[in-house]
Design a protein around this motif. Structure first.
Motif, short mmCIF file in Angstrom:
data_model
loop_
_atom_site.label_atom_id
_atom_site.label_comp_id
_atom_site.label_asym_id
_atom_site.label_seq_id
_atom_site.Cartn_x
_atom_site.Cartn_y
_atom_site.Cartn_z
N ALA A 1 0.82 -1.21 0.00
CA ALA A 1 0.00 0.00 0.00
C ALA A 1 0.86 1.25 0.00
CB ALA A 1 -0.93 0.00 1.21
N PHE A 2 2.12 1.13 0.39
CA PHE A 2 3.02 2.28 0.47
C PHE A 2 4.09 2.22 -0.62
CE2 PHE A 2 1.44 1.03 4.63
CZ PHE A 2 0.81 2.20 5.04
N GLN A 3 3.84 1.37 -1.62
CA GLN A 3 4.81 1.21 -2.70
C GLN A 3 4.15 1.37 -4.07
OE1 GLN A 3 6.16 -2.83 -1.91
NE2 GLN A 3 8.08 -2.06 -1.02
N ASN A 4 4.96 1.69 -5.05
CA ASN A 4 4.54 1.56 -6.45
C ASN A 4 4.92 0.13 -6.85
OD1 ASN A 4 3.79 1.89 -9.11
ND2 ASN A 4 5.62 3.04 -9.67
N PHE A 5 4.10 -0.81 -6.40
CA PHE A 5 4.47 -2.21 -6.46
C PHE A 5 4.55 -2.72 -7.89
CE2 PHE A 5 3.38 -6.75 -6.47
CZ PHE A 5 4.40 -7.23 -5.66
N LYS A 6 5.67 -3.39 -8.18
CA LYS A 6 5.89 -4.05 -9.46
C LYS A 6 6.15 -5.54 -9.20
CE LYS A 6 5.77 -0.13 -11.70
NZ LYS A 6 4.62 0.23 -12.57
N PRO A 7 5.30 -6.43 -9.72
CA PRO A 7 5.47 -7.86 -9.45
C PRO A 7 6.86 -8.38 -9.77
CG PRO A 7 3.35 -7.48 -10.49
CD PRO A 7 4.10 -6.17 -10.54
#
Length: 297
Positions: free
Chosen positions: A35-41
């Protein structure tokens, strides 16, 4: 330790459920950091860029997010209100039935829908409410009315969602009210009848007051679910034509995270919902304890 040795079979019976809870409820909580990241798998949690509260800020800046929150609150509140009124009223009427065999038959019939999944009921409703030859619309057209797009029009969609949920759950929800009525001393009704009280007055002055404490408990505890508008039901009934009025937080998370691939934003929405729900559950339990002296600990 002595307690554990004495009751080890009971602890062993609880162990599978405990492991299931840990595996599917507690271990996945580590993913909250998305939720606090620009998450990239491809980068994973350790390699994705940290963006702080940007996902939460984006949640309240998007117009569709605000609409989804409003849809969730509206649908959930309507369900809470009518899923309290319907079983309450049904329990009163069923309590007036004197033929025990008929009473049990009715109870069984209204309990059954609760045990059917929304996957099954969703398919049934899609066919029954279809504007193209659906059973309900065929009846409406046969008496001179136009076909109603129950699942294609936003306002009708909300009505359909709430009405079908009431139909599915009101029988099962009446159990707690019938249990409360079973504890009413029959001599109260006998004394009221001797005093000349009609069935209506007996209901108003004996039956309903006996149901009020459990009604307060059920109503206040239901507030904790005010952001749970029913993912299974909405997911199996909605379509792009009713996103504006039928999309809720859970389906929005699914479309944004699973379909759209924006895992960080979807996790932020889920975390927002979980925190608000936790606060509401705490408030509802305190309210139930204050107003109805109900507590689980």
């Amino acid at each position: 330790m002595t307690h554990l040795k004495k009751y080890w079979p009971l602890h062993l019976m609880v162990l599978p459920s405990l492991l299931f809870l840990i595996a599917f409820s507690y271990l996945p909580m580590g993913g909250i950091v998305m939720a606090f990241q620009n998450f990239k798998p491809r980068l994973g949690i350790t390699g994705s860029e940290w963006v702080g509260l940007d996902n939460f800020r984006f949640l309240f800046e998007r117009e569709d997010s605000i609409q989804v929150i409003w849809n969730t609150l509206l649908i959930a509140m309507l369900k809470i209100i009518f899923n309290l009124i319907a079983p309450f009223t049904f329990a009163i009427f069923l309590n007036e039935v004197r033929k025990e065999l008929f009473k049990r038959y009715v109870q069984t019939m209204v309990y059954l829908p609760h045990f059917l999944s929304w996957v099954l009921l969703g398919g049934i409703l899609l066919n029954v409410l279809s504007t193209d030859g659906g059973f309900v619309n065929r009846i409406l057209e046969s008496v001179g009315f136009d076909a109603i797009p129950f699942l294609m029009d936003g306002s009708w969609f909300r009505f359909t969602v709430v009405a079908s949920d009431i139909w599915k759950e009101f029988g099962y929800g009446a159990i707690v009210f019938l249990a409360a009525l079973s504890n009413v001393n029959p001599s109260l009704y006998e004394a009221a009848e001797v005093d000349g009280a009609s069935r209506l007055k007996q209901t108003l002055h004996i039956t309903i007051p006996a149901m009020l404490p459990i009604t307060i408990v059920v109503g206040t505890l239901a507030l904790g679910n005010v952001l749970n508008a029913g993912f299974d039901q909405i997911f199996n009934l909605y379509n792009p034509l009713v996103y504006d009025s039928g999309d809720i937080l859970d389906t929005f998370v699914y479309r944004t995270g699973i379909i759209g691939g924006n895992m960080g934003f979807a996790t932020a929405i889920g975390l927002f919902k979980s925190v608000i729900s936790m606060v509401l559950i705490f408030i509802s339990y305190r309210a139930a304890y204050k107003w109805a002296n109900y507590r689980i600990f």
